[in-house]
Design a protein around this motif. Sequence first.
Motif, PDB file in Angstrom:
ATOM      1  N   ARG A 124       8.306  14.343  16.203  1.00 53.86           N
ATOM      2  CA  ARG A 124       8.643  13.656  14.849  1.00 53.86           C
ATOM      3  C   ARG A 124       7.558  13.154  13.860  1.00 53.86           C
ATOM      4  O   ARG A 124       6.387  13.146  14.319  1.00 53.86           O
ATOM      5  CB  ARG A 124       9.941  12.591  15.022  1.00 53.86           C
ATOM      6  N   TYR A 125       7.866  13.268  12.461  1.00 53.07           N
ATOM      7  CA  TYR A 125       7.097  12.547  11.601  1.00 53.07           C
ATOM      8  C   TYR A 125       7.661  11.019  11.207  1.00 53.07           C
ATOM      9  O   TYR A 125       8.949  11.229  11.277  1.00 53.07           O
ATOM     10  CB  TYR A 125       7.031  13.398  10.233  1.00 53.07           C
ATOM     11  N   GLU A 126       6.930  10.289  11.195  1.00 56.54           N
ATOM     12  CA  GLU A 126       7.225   8.904  10.965  1.00 56.54           C
ATOM     13  C   GLU A 126       6.538   8.481   9.349  1.00 56.54           C
ATOM     14  O   GLU A 126       5.330   8.799   9.236  1.00 56.54           O
ATOM     15  CB  GLU A 126       6.662   7.926  12.010  1.00 56.54           C
ATOM     16  N   ILE A 127       7.353   7.493   8.639  1.00 58.59           N
ATOM     17  CA  ILE A 127       6.751   6.897   7.825  1.00 58.59           C
ATOM     18  C   ILE A 127       6.500   5.514   7.652  1.00 58.59           C
ATOM     19  O   ILE A 127       7.503   4.819   8.397  1.00 58.59           O
ATOM     20  CB  ILE A 127       7.429   7.272   6.446  1.00 58.59           C
ATOM     21  N   LEU A 128       5.292   5.054   7.418  1.00 57.62           N
ATOM     22  CA  LEU A 128       5.116   3.453   7.576  1.00 57.62           C
ATOM     23  C   LEU A 128       4.984   2.879   6.193  1.00 57.62           C
ATOM     24  O   LEU A 128       4.269   3.701   5.601  1.00 57.62           O
ATOM     25  CB  LEU A 128       3.988   3.284   8.367  1.00 57.62           C
ATOM     26  N   VAL A 129       5.303   1.918   6.014  1.00 55.17           N
ATOM     27  CA  VAL A 129       5.139   1.137   5.028  1.00 55.17           C
ATOM     28  C   VAL A 129       4.451  -0.354   5.272  1.00 55.17           C
ATOM     29  O   VAL A 129       4.990  -1.016   6.251  1.00 55.17           O
ATOM     30  CB  VAL A 129       6.418   0.681   4.096  1.00 55.17           C
ATOM     31  N   ASP A 130       3.302  -0.577   4.673  1.00 57.17           N
ATOM     32  CA  ASP A 130       2.544  -1.741   5.158  1.00 57.17           C
ATOM     33  C   ASP A 130       2.494  -1.760   6.863  1.00 57.17           C
ATOM     34  O   ASP A 130       2.566  -3.117   7.227  1.00 57.17           O
ATOM     35  CB  ASP A 130       3.134  -2.910   4.472  1.00 57.17           C
ATOM     36  N   THR A 182       0.792  -1.345  -0.042  1.00 56.43           N
ATOM     37  CA  THR A 182      -0.088   0.065  -0.024  1.00 56.43           C
ATOM     38  C   THR A 182       0.803   1.213  -0.192  1.00 56.43           C
ATOM     39  O   THR A 182       2.135   1.249   0.139  1.00 56.43           O
ATOM     40  CB  THR A 182      -0.963   0.068   1.461  1.00 56.43           C
ATOM     41  N   ALA A 183       0.299   2.296  -0.182  1.00 51.60           N
ATOM     42  CA  ALA A 183       1.023   3.711  -0.191  1.00 51.60           C
ATOM     43  C   ALA A 183       1.664   3.940   1.177  1.00 51.60           C
ATOM     44  O   ALA A 183       0.862   3.521   2.170  1.00 51.60           O
ATOM     45  CB  ALA A 183       0.137   4.708  -0.799  1.00 51.60           C
ATOM     46  N   PRO A 184       2.677   4.266   1.118  1.00 51.40           N
ATOM     47  CA  PRO A 184       3.425   4.958   2.590  1.00 51.40           C
ATOM     48  C   PRO A 184       2.333   5.870   3.167  1.00 51.40           C
ATOM     49  O   PRO A 184       1.939   6.696   2.528  1.00 51.40           O
ATOM     50  CB  PRO A 184       4.737   5.424   2.160  1.00 51.40           C
ATOM     51  N   VAL A 185       2.513   5.697   4.430  1.00 54.12           N
ATOM     52  CA  VAL A 185       1.730   6.615   5.314  1.00 54.12           C
ATOM     53  C   VAL A 185       2.642   7.556   6.418  1.00 54.12           C
ATOM     54  O   VAL A 185       3.494   6.793   6.832  1.00 54.12           O
ATOM     55  CB  VAL A 185       0.725   5.652   6.399  1.00 54.12           C
ATOM     56  N   VAL A 186       2.504   8.746   6.147  1.00 53.18           N
ATOM     57  CA  VAL A 186       3.210   9.713   7.137  1.00 53.18           C
ATOM     58  C   VAL A 186       2.319  10.172   8.281  1.00 53.18           C
ATOM     59  O   VAL A 186       1.108  10.546   7.804  1.00 53.18           O
ATOM     60  CB  VAL A 186       3.719  10.792   6.188  1.00 53.18           C
ATOM     61  N   GLY A 238      12.672   5.972  -2.226  1.00 54.00           N
ATOM     62  CA  GLY A 238      12.255   7.396  -2.363  1.00 54.00           C
ATOM     63  C   GLY A 238      11.631   7.988  -1.065  1.00 54.00           C
ATOM     64  O   GLY A 238      10.632   8.834  -1.422  1.00 54.00           O
ATOM     65  N   LEU A 239      11.344   7.037  -0.244  1.00 53.66           N
ATOM     66  CA  LEU A 239      10.763   7.411   1.025  1.00 53.66           C
ATOM     67  C   LEU A 239      11.106   8.532   1.791  1.00 53.66           C
ATOM     68  O   LEU A 239      10.233   9.312   2.301  1.00 53.66           O
ATOM     69  CB  LEU A 239      10.936   6.042   2.163  1.00 53.66           C
ATOM     70  N   ALA A 240      12.301   8.994   1.878  1.00 53.50           N
ATOM     71  CA  ALA A 240      12.705  10.140   2.365  1.00 53.50           C
ATOM     72  C   ALA A 240      11.924  11.345   1.753  1.00 53.50           C
ATOM     73  O   ALA A 240      11.547  12.279   2.573  1.00 53.50           O
ATOM     74  CB  ALA A 240      14.017  10.299   2.574  1.00 53.50           C
TER      75      ALA A 240
END
Length: 121
Positions: free
Chosen positions: A26-32, A14-18, A63-65
């Motif tokens: 902080r901001y976090e990025i989640l993948v699945d 699924t699309a990454p979630v910020v 490209g997550l950053a």
Amino acid sequence: MSDTNDTNEQTATTAPVVRRVDARHRYEILVDGDHAGLTAYRDRDDRRVFFHTEIDDAFAGRGLAAILVAQALADVRASGMRIVPVCPYVAKFLTRHTEFEDITDPVTPEVLTWLDARLGR
């Protein structure tokens, strides 16, 4: 064949979630649902001072950053705040994304001293 396609679509990532996590600054990025990285900040008045960005090695090269920082900076704009890019990645991102120029403040010695005191360094 349609059964195979349906299965592939369901197992695709699924699309990454910020998400902004104020308690941890902080901001976090989640993948699945898995933590993939973060960009850390401290707030000083109406300025969000970004000082560190990292993506876990297991998620590198996707490209997550850029996704993380773009969404974090958009959130800063929506919050009516300004950006101070102490983090080298955020600073580099801003050179390529001039749409945030109007809400970006320079990094000054005063901001660095303040940040060091906040972080206990």
